[in-house]
Scaffold this motif. Structure first.
Motif, mmCIF file in Angstrom:
data_model
loop_
_atom_site.group_PDB
_atom_site.id
_atom_site.type_symbol
_atom_site.label_atom_id
_atom_site.label_comp_id
_atom_site.label_asym_id
_atom_site.label_seq_id
_atom_site.Cartn_x
_atom_site.Cartn_y
_atom_site.Cartn_z
ATOM 1 N N LYS A 72 0.842 -1.209 0.000
ATOM 2 C CA LYS A 72 0.000 0.000 0.000
ATOM 3 C C LYS A 72 0.874 1.255 0.000
ATOM 4 O O LYS A 72 0.635 2.200 -0.768
ATOM 5 C CB LYS A 72 -0.916 0.002 1.222
ATOM 6 N N ILE A 73 1.892 1.260 0.849
ATOM 7 C CA ILE A 73 2.784 2.425 0.934
ATOM 8 C C ILE A 73 3.584 2.579 -0.355
ATOM 9 O O ILE A 73 3.767 3.690 -0.858
ATOM 10 C CB ILE A 73 3.703 2.310 2.172
ATOM 11 N N ALA A 74 4.025 1.452 -0.920
ATOM 12 C CA ALA A 74 4.768 1.521 -2.186
ATOM 13 C C ALA A 74 3.901 2.153 -3.272
ATOM 14 O O ALA A 74 4.370 3.002 -4.052
ATOM 15 C CB ALA A 74 5.196 0.113 -2.609
ATOM 16 N N LYS A 75 2.631 1.761 -3.312
ATOM 17 C CA LYS A 75 1.710 2.318 -4.314
ATOM 18 C C LYS A 75 1.474 3.812 -4.073
ATOM 19 O O LYS A 75 1.479 4.609 -5.012
ATOM 20 C CB LYS A 75 0.383 1.556 -4.261
ATOM 21 N N GLU A 76 1.275 4.171 -2.796
ATOM 22 C CA GLU A 76 1.018 5.575 -2.455
ATOM 23 C C GLU A 76 2.218 6.457 -2.789
ATOM 24 O O GLU A 76 2.064 7.609 -3.218
ATOM 25 C CB GLU A 76 0.676 5.685 -0.966
ATOM 26 N N LEU A 77 3.422 5.892 -2.623
ATOM 27 C CA LEU A 77 4.640 6.651 -2.931
ATOM 28 C C LEU A 77 5.046 6.512 -4.395
ATOM 29 O O LEU A 77 6.086 7.017 -4.814
ATOM 30 C CB LEU A 77 5.789 6.184 -2.031
ATOM 31 N N ARG A 78 4.209 5.799 -5.158
ATOM 32 C CA ARG A 78 4.438 5.575 -6.603
ATOM 33 C C ARG A 78 5.779 4.914 -6.879
ATOM 34 O O ARG A 78 6.529 5.321 -7.777
ATOM 35 C CB ARG A 78 4.323 6.906 -7.359
ATOM 36 N N LEU A 79 6.060 3.889 -6.092
ATOM 37 C CA LEU A 79 7.301 3.130 -6.264
ATOM 38 C C LEU A 79 6.995 1.788 -6.922
ATOM 39 O O LEU A 79 6.033 1.116 -6.554
ATOM 40 C CB LEU A 79 7.965 2.885 -4.900
ATOM 41 N N ASN A 80 7.799 1.390 -7.869
ATOM 42 C CA ASN A 80 7.647 0.081 -8.502
ATOM 43 C C ASN A 80 8.617 -0.897 -7.828
ATOM 44 O O ASN A 80 9.836 -0.723 -7.900
ATOM 45 C CB ASN A 80 7.954 0.158 -9.997
ATOM 46 N N ILE A 81 8.060 -1.895 -7.170
ATOM 47 C CA ILE A 81 8.902 -2.887 -6.486
ATOM 48 C C ILE A 81 9.606 -3.738 -7.540
ATOM 49 O O ILE A 81 8.947 -4.306 -8.425
ATOM 50 C CB ILE A 81 8.056 -3.786 -5.559
ATOM 51 N N PRO A 82 10.925 -3.846 -7.508
ATOM 52 C CA PRO A 82 11.665 -4.629 -8.516
ATOM 53 C C PRO A 82 11.231 -6.094 -8.538
ATOM 54 O O PRO A 82 10.875 -6.662 -7.510
ATOM 55 C CB PRO A 82 13.128 -4.509 -8.057
ATOM 56 N N GLU A 83 11.265 -6.683 -9.729
ATOM 57 C CA GLU A 83 10.842 -8.080 -9.871
ATOM 58 C C GLU A 83 11.768 -9.038 -9.151
ATOM 59 O O GLU A 83 11.370 -10.147 -8.804
ATOM 60 C CB GLU A 83 10.769 -8.454 -11.358
ATOM 61 N N ASP A 84 13.006 -8.617 -8.920
ATOM 62 C CA ASP A 84 13.949 -9.521 -8.248
ATOM 63 C C ASP A 84 13.978 -9.323 -6.725
ATOM 64 O O ASP A 84 14.839 -9.871 -6.036
ATOM 65 C CB ASP A 84 15.355 -9.361 -8.827
ATOM 66 N N MET A 85 13.023 -8.552 -6.185
ATOM 67 C CA MET A 85 12.926 -8.387 -4.732
ATOM 68 C C MET A 85 12.678 -9.752 -4.096
ATOM 69 O O MET A 85 11.877 -10.545 -4.587
ATOM 70 C CB MET A 85 11.776 -7.439 -4.375
ATOM 71 N N LYS A 86 13.370 -10.026 -2.995
ATOM 72 C CA LYS A 86 13.198 -11.311 -2.300
ATOM 73 C C LYS A 86 12.320 -11.105 -1.059
ATOM 74 O O LYS A 86 12.383 -10.065 -0.406
ATOM 75 C CB LYS A 86 14.560 -11.899 -1.896
ATOM 76 N N TYR A 87 11.500 -12.128 -0.757
ATOM 77 C CA TYR A 87 10.567 -12.039 0.355
ATOM 78 C C TYR A 87 10.784 -13.210 1.315
ATOM 79 O O TYR A 87 10.786 -14.369 0.905
ATOM 80 C CB TYR A 87 9.124 -12.056 -0.156
ATOM 81 N N PHE A 88 10.969 -12.892 2.588
ATOM 82 C CA PHE A 88 11.190 -13.898 3.628
ATOM 83 C C PHE A 88 10.021 -13.823 4.621
ATOM 84 O O PHE A 88 9.790 -12.768 5.228
ATOM 85 C CB PHE A 88 12.516 -13.645 4.338
ATOM 86 N N CYS A 89 9.282 -14.930 4.749
ATOM 87 C CA CYS A 89 8.060 -14.929 5.558
ATOM 88 C C CYS A 89 8.142 -15.969 6.670
ATOM 89 O O CYS A 89 8.718 -17.049 6.480
ATOM 90 C CB CYS A 89 6.845 -15.235 4.671
ATOM 91 N N VAL A 90 7.550 -15.656 7.825
ATOM 92 C CA VAL A 90 7.681 -16.557 8.971
ATOM 93 C C VAL A 90 6.846 -17.833 8.842
ATOM 94 O O VAL A 90 7.090 -18.803 9.550
ATOM 95 C CB VAL A 90 7.343 -15.845 10.298
#
Length: 251
Positions: A72-90
């Motif tokens: 939501k914050i990325a969208k509000e700040l008009r940032l495009n999250i890179p496709e190679d972003m890595k996600y670590f979830c519990v």
């Protein structure tokens, strides 16, 4: 006699919840009513922390709230999250929730099994050159920070959402007719006892999810009738069953 129990959590998503089995078995009714709710920070509020989303190459998610507010914050700040972003979830459940926002690729999504950061650390250490961002609630401790520091990982904690009171309406107060109230968090205990101190003086019985919530009830001057998430009662349902069985024997 216990006929109606209010649980300070959202209503279960499906009818297969053990709550409904307990209803049928013991002739009680559960009412679900969260005492707290999660509010996301605005982009303007987030900017004040001076944390750059795109200066990090990986994100650590501990809840769905963290995922929702990160995107939501990325969208509000008009940032495009890179496709190679890595996600670590519990947990795997939390990792699958990422599909709501991005295409799920196993090579960039990693998860633990226990819901604790300790279980996720081995995967993070395999990618120790990443710059990790850890979105958190406004109410948090330094446990995650300390554990990542101890492993020498490059990380930044930031607040992306806050926990606030989910105020009762006057109608809810006027029609309150439960014999038992089960708190899911210490914050919920603080809210109700602060807003309605007289509730402690009646015959209402109280239960708690976890020892920390149980201690919050005791701090308010009441001995909880049941506490789930302990060695004796690993789940809330086992604690409820035992309590209701004893109540029926009293009859």
């Amino acid at each position: 006699m216990i006929k109606k129990i209010m649980v300070s959590q959202p209503k279960p998503a499906n009818d297969k919840s053990p709550y409904y089995d307990i209803e049928k078995k013991y002739g009680v009714e559960f009412v679900f009513r969260p005492f707290i709710k999660v509010e996301g920070l605005s982009g303007k509020e987030f900017r004040q922390q001076k944390v750059g989303l795109l200066s990090h190459t990986a994100v650590v998610f501990t809840s769905r709230h963290a995922i929702n507010n990160y995107f939501k914050i990325a969208k509000e700040l008009r940032l495009n999250i890179p496709e190679d972003m890595k996600y670590f979830c519990v947990t795997e459940t939390i990792s699958l929730y990422i599909q709501k926002y991005v295409q799920y690729r196993k090579r960039k999504v990693f998860f633990g099994n226990t819901g604790k950061i300790d279980d996720l650390l081995p995967a993070m250490l395999k990618h120790k050159n990443e710059k990790f961002l850890v979105p958190l609630s406004s109410v948090h401790n330094d446990d995650i920070k300390n554990k990542l520091d101890a492993k020498g990982l490059n990380h930044t904690e930031c607040v992306m959402y806050r926990t606030v009171r989910n105020e009762f309406t006057q109608k809810e107060i006027d029609t309150f007719d439960c014999e038992m109230l089960i708190f899911s968090t210490p914050t919920g205990v603080d809210y109700l006892t602060d807003a309605f101190p007289s509730i402690l003086q009646g015959k209402l019985k109280f239960g708690a999810f976890g020892p920390a919530t149980g201690k919050a009830i005791e701090k308010a001057g009441i001995k909880p009738s049941l506490v789930g998430g302990t060695k004796q009662y690993p789940s809330m349902f086992s604690a409820l069953e035992d309590f209701l069985q004893k109540e029926q024997k009293k009859k």
